[in-house]
Design a protein around this motif. Structure first.
Motif, PDB file in Angstrom:
ATOM      1  N   ASP A   2      39.053  54.968 -94.522  1.00 20.04           N
ATOM      2  CA  ASP A   2      39.793  55.488 -93.372  1.00 20.04           C
ATOM      3  C   ASP A   2      38.796  55.986 -92.331  1.00 20.04           C
ATOM      4  O   ASP A   2      38.248  57.072 -92.447  1.00 20.04           O
ATOM      5  N   LEU A   3      38.564  55.159 -91.300  1.00 24.37           N
ATOM      6  CA  LEU A   3      37.593  55.510 -90.284  1.00 24.37           C
ATOM      7  C   LEU A   3      38.260  55.612 -88.926  1.00 24.37           C
ATOM      8  O   LEU A   3      39.228  54.917 -88.635  1.00 24.37           O
ATOM      9  N   LYS A 155      38.809  49.407 -89.705  1.00 22.56           N
ATOM     10  CA  LYS A 155      38.880  49.051 -91.119  1.00 22.56           C
ATOM     11  C   LYS A 155      37.851  47.982 -91.503  1.00 22.56           C
ATOM     12  O   LYS A 155      37.560  47.802 -92.693  1.00 22.56           O
ATOM     13  N   SER A 156      37.309  47.288 -90.507  1.00 23.97           N
ATOM     14  CA  SER A 156      36.339  46.224 -90.789  1.00 23.97           C
ATOM     15  C   SER A 156      34.903  46.739 -90.857  1.00 23.97           C
ATOM     16  O   SER A 156      33.986  45.983 -91.169  1.00 23.97           O
ATOM     17  N   TRP A 157      34.719  48.032 -90.593  1.00 22.49           N
ATOM     18  CA  TRP A 157      33.374  48.625 -90.513  1.00 22.49           C
ATOM     19  C   TRP A 157      33.039  49.347 -91.805  1.00 22.49           C
ATOM     20  O   TRP A 157      33.896  50.010 -92.404  1.00 22.49           O
ATOM     21  N   ASP A 158      31.775  49.243 -92.217  1.00 22.94           N
ATOM     22  CA  ASP A 158      31.347  49.918 -93.448  1.00 22.94           C
ATOM     23  C   ASP A 158      30.764  51.310 -93.190  1.00 22.94           C
ATOM     24  O   ASP A 158      30.192  51.921 -94.089  1.00 22.94           O
ATOM     25  N   ASP A 159      30.880  51.813 -91.957  1.00 24.50           N
ATOM     26  CA  ASP A 159      30.455  53.171 -91.581  1.00 24.50           C
ATOM     27  C   ASP A 159      28.942  53.375 -91.738  1.00 24.50           C
ATOM     28  O   ASP A 159      28.482  54.486 -91.985  1.00 24.50           O
ATOM     29  N   THR A 160      28.163  52.311 -91.602  1.00 27.55           N
ATOM     30  CA  THR A 160      26.714  52.443 -91.650  1.00 27.55           C
ATOM     31  C   THR A 160      26.178  52.853 -90.280  1.00 27.55           C
ATOM     32  O   THR A 160      26.868  52.745 -89.263  1.00 27.55           O
ATOM     33  N   ASP A 161      24.927  53.317 -90.266  1.00 28.37           N
ATOM     34  CA  ASP A 161      24.302  53.768 -89.019  1.00 28.37           C
ATOM     35  C   ASP A 161      23.763  52.612 -88.188  1.00 28.37           C
ATOM     36  O   ASP A 161      23.634  52.731 -86.964  1.00 28.37           O
ATOM     37  N   VAL A 162      23.420  51.510 -88.846  1.00 28.03           N
ATOM     38  CA  VAL A 162      22.922  50.307 -88.175  1.00 28.03           C
ATOM     39  C   VAL A 162      23.738  49.135 -88.702  1.00 28.03           C
ATOM     40  O   VAL A 162      23.827  48.933 -89.917  1.00 28.03           O
ATOM     41  N   PHE A 163      24.349  48.361 -87.816  1.00 26.90           N
ATOM     42  CA  PHE A 163      25.198  47.271 -88.299  1.00 26.90           C
ATOM     43  C   PHE A 163      25.317  46.177 -87.243  1.00 26.90           C
ATOM     44  O   PHE A 163      24.967  46.368 -86.077  1.00 26.90           O
ATOM     45  N   VAL A 164      25.774  45.021 -87.691  1.00 22.68           N
ATOM     46  CA  VAL A 164      25.985  43.896 -86.780  1.00 22.68           C
ATOM     47  C   VAL A 164      27.452  43.518 -86.756  1.00 22.68           C
ATOM     48  O   VAL A 164      28.177  43.701 -87.737  1.00 22.68           O
ATOM     49  N   MET A 165      27.865  42.984 -85.617  1.00 25.24           N
ATOM     50  CA  MET A 165      29.232  42.512 -85.455  1.00 25.24           C
ATOM     51  C   MET A 165      29.366  41.127 -86.071  1.00 25.24           C
ATOM     52  O   MET A 165      28.464  40.287 -85.933  1.00 25.24           O
ATOM     53  N   LYS A 166      30.446  40.881 -86.755  1.00 28.31           N
ATOM     54  CA  LYS A 166      30.674  39.636 -87.482  1.00 28.31           C
ATOM     55  C   LYS A 166      30.414  38.401 -86.612  1.00 28.31           C
ATOM     56  O   LYS A 166      30.844  38.329 -85.471  1.00 28.31           O
ATOM     57  N   ASP A 167      29.693  37.446 -87.199  1.00 30.58           N
ATOM     58  CA  ASP A 167      29.420  36.147 -86.576  1.00 30.58           C
ATOM     59  C   ASP A 167      28.631  36.258 -85.280  1.00 30.58           C
ATOM     60  O   ASP A 167      28.726  35.395 -84.399  1.00 30.58           O
ATOM     61  N   THR A 168      27.854  37.336 -85.130  1.00 25.70           N
ATOM     62  CA  THR A 168      27.028  37.507 -83.929  1.00 25.70           C
ATOM     63  C   THR A 168      25.669  38.081 -84.324  1.00 25.70           C
ATOM     64  O   THR A 168      25.434  38.418 -85.489  1.00 25.70           O
ATOM     65  N   TRP A 169      24.800  38.203 -83.323  1.00 25.52           N
ATOM     66  CA  TRP A 169      23.541  38.943 -83.484  1.00 25.52           C
ATOM     67  C   TRP A 169      23.632  40.292 -82.795  1.00 25.52           C
ATOM     68  O   TRP A 169      22.626  40.946 -82.543  1.00 25.52           O
ATOM     69  N   ILE A 170      24.845  40.736 -82.464  1.00 19.87           N
ATOM     70  CA  ILE A 170      25.029  42.008 -81.773  1.00 19.87           C
ATOM     71  C   ILE A 170      24.745  43.150 -82.744  1.00 19.87           C
ATOM     72  O   ILE A 170      25.473  43.357 -83.711  1.00 19.87           O
ATOM     73  N   THR A 171      23.676  43.886 -82.470  1.00 17.26           N
ATOM     74  CA  THR A 171      23.277  45.006 -83.317  1.00 17.26           C
ATOM     75  C   THR A 171      23.767  46.308 -82.695  1.00 17.26           C
ATOM     76  O   THR A 171      23.556  46.565 -81.506  1.00 17.26           O
ATOM     77  N   ILE A 172      24.433  47.119 -83.509  1.00 18.38           N
ATOM     78  CA  ILE A 172      25.034  48.368 -83.049  1.00 18.38           C
ATOM     79  C   ILE A 172      24.477  49.521 -83.877  1.00 18.38           C
ATOM     80  O   ILE A 172      24.252  49.376 -85.082  1.00 18.38           O
ATOM     81  N   VAL A 173      24.260  50.661 -83.217  1.00 15.19           N
ATOM     82  CA  VAL A 173      23.761  51.840 -83.928  1.00 15.19           C
ATOM     83  C   VAL A 173      24.581  53.061 -83.535  1.00 15.19           C
ATOM     84  O   VAL A 173      25.158  53.122 -82.450  1.00 15.19           O
ATOM     85  N   LYS A 174      24.622  54.018 -84.449  1.00  9.87           N
ATOM     86  CA  LYS A 174      25.239  55.301 -84.137  1.00  9.87           C
ATOM     87  C   LYS A 174      24.318  56.100 -83.209  1.00  9.87           C
ATOM     88  O   LYS A 174      23.127  55.830 -83.102  1.00  9.87           O
TER      89      LYS A 174
END
Length: 203
Positions: A2-3, A155-174
């Motif tokens: 639940d995020l 619901k698709s996010w694992d709540d990590t601090d560094v992650f990528v969006m599905k089927d992309t190279w888009i890197t996201i950080v908190k």
């Protein structure tokens, strides 16, 4: 899980375009398939992890930056970044040490290959808002409708601090990760997901 992520505190990060940037490629790069190279960023190494990287372009001055670009967005992070990420307990990544062979004969062992393990689903354009976008391209004024905000299903996010969006190279950080990278003066463009302008055509 639940995020309820705050998209004002999540950032899309990407390397700035720097003239003369130091770039490396895995050893025997020409013999590695594109599919294999694309998987390196996510930790997929069907034929073993590349541990030796060879300078392809750039100059020694730009090598002093803390992130060295490599093949297919599989980048090398300086030990200073790795130490901070470890100390802060940031999640969603792993790394391993590599050697960088420079054209001048130097062997630099101050970098790690950086693997992104965290993930979220594809962006949901229905959550973006449509804005009036205006930009001056050297005297030519462009006006168009643009989608603002790159959102995804929590619901698709694992709540990590560094992650990528599905089927992309888009890197996201908190935000805490962003602030540490900012403090280290890493040459990155960092944009809040809530403010990011998408290039999708507005219907």
């Amino acid at each position: 899980m639940d995020l309820n992520p705050n998209f004002n505190e999540l950032y899309y990060i990407r390397l700035k375009s720097v003239r003369g940037r130091f770039v490396v490629m895995p050893e025997k790069y020409d013999g590695i398939s594109t599919d294999e190279l694309c998987g390196y960023k996510y930790g997929r190494f069907p034929n073993g992890r590349p541990t030796i990287f060879v300078q392809s372009v750039g100059n020694e001055k730009t090598k002093r930056d803390l992130i060295i670009p490599s093949a297919m967005n599989f980048n090398l992070f300086h030990n200073r970044i790795i130490d901070i990420f470890t100390e802060k307990g940031f999640t969603g990544w792993e790394s391993y040490p590599v050697k960088v062979l420079c054209k001048n004969g130097d062997v630099d062992e101050n970098y790690h290959a950086f693997i992104v393990k965290g993930s979220c689903g594809a962006y949901d354009i229905k959550k973006s808002k449509v804005i009036d976008y205006t930009v001056d391209n050297g005297g030519f004024i462009l006006r168009e409708k643009r989608y603002q905000g790159m959102f995804f299903d929590p619901k698709s996010w694992d709540d990590t601090d560094v992650f990528v969006m599905k089927d992309t190279w888009i890197t996201i950080v908190k935000e805490p990760v962003m602030k540490e990278l900012e403090r280290l003066k890493v040459k990155l463009n960092m944009t809040r997901l809530s403010e990011y302008l998408l290039v999708d055509k507005v219907e």
